[in-house]
Design an enzyme around this catalytic site. Structure first.
Site, mmCIF file in Angstrom:
data_model
loop_
_atom_site.group_PDB
_atom_site.id
_atom_site.type_symbol
_atom_site.label_atom_id
_atom_site.label_comp_id
_atom_site.label_asym_id
_atom_site.label_seq_id
_atom_site.Cartn_x
_atom_site.Cartn_y
_atom_site.Cartn_z
ATOM 1 N N SER A 135 20.108 16.909 -21.011
ATOM 2 C CA SER A 135 19.499 17.680 -22.130
ATOM 3 C C SER A 135 17.950 18.127 -21.860
ATOM 4 C CB SER A 135 19.730 17.315 -23.481
ATOM 5 O OG SER A 135 18.993 18.211 -24.254
ATOM 6 N N TYR A 159 17.017 24.740 -22.748
ATOM 7 C CA TYR A 159 16.637 25.412 -23.946
ATOM 8 C C TYR A 159 15.360 26.234 -23.683
ATOM 9 C CZ TYR A 159 19.164 22.400 -27.466
ATOM 10 O OH TYR A 159 20.187 21.459 -27.889
ATOM 11 N N THR A 185 21.633 26.875 -23.340
ATOM 12 C CA THR A 185 22.235 26.923 -24.420
ATOM 13 C C THR A 185 21.465 27.866 -25.250
ATOM 14 O OG1 THR A 185 22.547 24.545 -24.112
ATOM 15 C CG2 THR A 185 22.466 25.662 -26.586
ATOM 16 N N LYS A 275 25.788 28.274 -23.040
ATOM 17 C CA LYS A 275 26.658 27.317 -23.971
ATOM 18 C C LYS A 275 26.398 28.117 -25.286
ATOM 19 C CE LYS A 275 26.915 22.612 -25.285
ATOM 20 N NZ LYS A 275 26.663 22.718 -26.520
ATOM 21 N N HIS A 299 27.969 24.355 -31.376
ATOM 22 C CA HIS A 299 26.755 23.248 -31.252
ATOM 23 C C HIS A 299 27.346 22.018 -31.973
ATOM 24 C CE1 HIS A 299 22.556 23.011 -29.619
ATOM 25 N NE2 HIS A 299 22.471 21.971 -30.351
#
Length: 409
Positions: A135, A159, A185, A275, A299
């Site tokens: 992540s 992100y 995402t 995603k 999520h």
């Protein structure tokens, strides 16, 4: 009834005692037969704020409940008299073969859950032959994950921040480190209302208060690991002293559009997956944009509460775009049966987040290995009981979705 003294030769097979396991960690992990068992162990061993960050969802947590309920409402339709002596759980995913139809989803703040953090997840994934996704909010650097898993398959989850240059610097680092897939995402224009975290006053790093000290007393191993290992920090953030909710709202960019996605794609050399897809129209638009995969996901229920249930959305999306890109799925998966149901329902691949973290909190790297072992065993057993020997043999006919929720006309 005639009785006789037992013959010692008859007694011998009955008097074999199992060699005692001296490791407390191995004993507790061996007793865990399901992901729910690992969750119970994790809750017992992890401070409330860290456990609730993993376990919780947004607002009333309805989305998470419904996602799990959807899998519970599956009826399997087995075939009989099939040769299932050999089972093949492998599949090609984004151009490379994986050993199992699931990977480890990207999770933030992972070393807060347990000190081994992302390295434990990445190495367990490498050993199992499945992908590991790191992540943007990870607590281990891109380079350290790559160094720890020289034979692993790593994906980087992005992100888009308000600071675009900083975001793209991470993308460049992931490409240089050999990560083969970018997982963009797109369901976080702002942070969801994660009320457990607010009520717990969870900060990064965790702060010591009378309540946290009291909560720590029965969990000394967590605190010893936390205080005697490298200080908790982020691979992509220098420092932060506020709450998690404040951090996320500061970082996430509500202006991201399809044009930004095209810009990202032009700079990434590998595969790209998006995603957070939650409707058919967006799936179609992404397929037309040329992405390699999408992940149907709300999520984990952590953003918009009462969002669409990915498992229910799956057949419509596969029908619309399944021949144009790979359709992956996450949210609500707690067993190998759930994974088999998703594949039969049309998913090409799945990802697990909470299930992995429950294992991590229950026993570090060994706990993640146990998570994968449990899921693999359940997948293989379910396939055999359904009468299929490969993932490609799973079809929608193997599952019936029992109706609990249906829209009113």
């Amino acid at each position: 009834m005639k009785r006789q003294l037992p013959n010692r030769h008859d007694l011998a097979p009955l008097l074999k005692f199992k060699k005692p396991e001296m490791s407390p960690k191995k004993r507790r992990l061996e007793k865990a037969l399901t992901i729910s068992d690992l969750r119970t162990i994790a809750k017992r061993r992890t401070p409330k704020a860290a456990f609730d960050y993993t376990d919780g969802a947004a607002d009333g947590e309805v989305s998470l409940f419904r996602a799990r309920e959807a899998f519970a409402d599956v009826q399997f339709n087995p075939a009989i008299l099939r040769d299932v002596s050999k089972i093949d759980t492998s599949r090609e995913v984004l151009g490379k073969k994986v050993a199992l139809p699931f990977g480890i989803a990207p999770t933030g703040f992972t070393r807060m859950m347990q000190a081994e953090g992302e390295i434990a997840g990445a190495q367990a994934a490498e050993a199992a032959g499945i992908p590991f996704a790191l992540s943007t909010m990870g607590t281990t650097s891109i380079e350290d994950v790559a160094a720890a898993t020289p034979g692993g398959r790593n994906w980087f989850q992005l992100y888009m921040w308000k600071d675009r240059d900083r975001s793209m610097a991470l993308v460049d680092r992931a490409a240089a480190a050999g990560f083969d897939t970018l997982l963009v995402t797109v369901d976080v224009p702002v942070a969801g209302a994660r009320l457990r975290d607010v009520r717990n006053g969870m900060t990064i790093p965790p702060t010591l208060s009378p309540r946290t000290v009291l909560n720590a007393i029965p969990r000394p191993a967590w605190w010893i690991n936390f205080l005697t290992t490298e200080p908790l920090a982020f691979a992509s953030l220098d420092a932060w002293s506020g709450t998690v909710a404040d951090l996320l709202d500061t970082m996430f960019d509500p202006t991201v559009t399809y044009e930004d996605l095209e810009w990202i794609r032009s700079q990434w050399p590998g595969k790209i997956s998006v995603k957070g897809v939650q409707n058919v129209d967006d799936a179609r638009r992404l397929a037309d944009a040329g992405v390699d995969a999408i992940v149907l996901s709300n999520h984990g229920g952590r953003q918009l509460d009462r969002a669409p249930i990915p498992f229910h959305l799956l057949p419509q999306v596969v029908k619309e775009v399944g021949s144009d890109l790979e359709v992956h799925l996450d949210t609500g998966i707690m067993s190998g049966q759930d994974i088999v149901a998703a594949i039969a329902h049309g998913a090409h691949f799945t990802m697990v987040g909470r299930a992995y973290l429950y294992g991590l909190m229950a026993g570090g790297r060994d706990g993640v290995d146990r998570t994968i072992e449990i899921l693999q065993g359940q997948i293989e057993r379910t396939m055999r009981l359904l009468g299929v020997s490969s993932l490609d043999e799973l079809t929608p006919g193997h599952v019936t979705t029992l109706q609990r929720l249906a829209p009113r006309s």
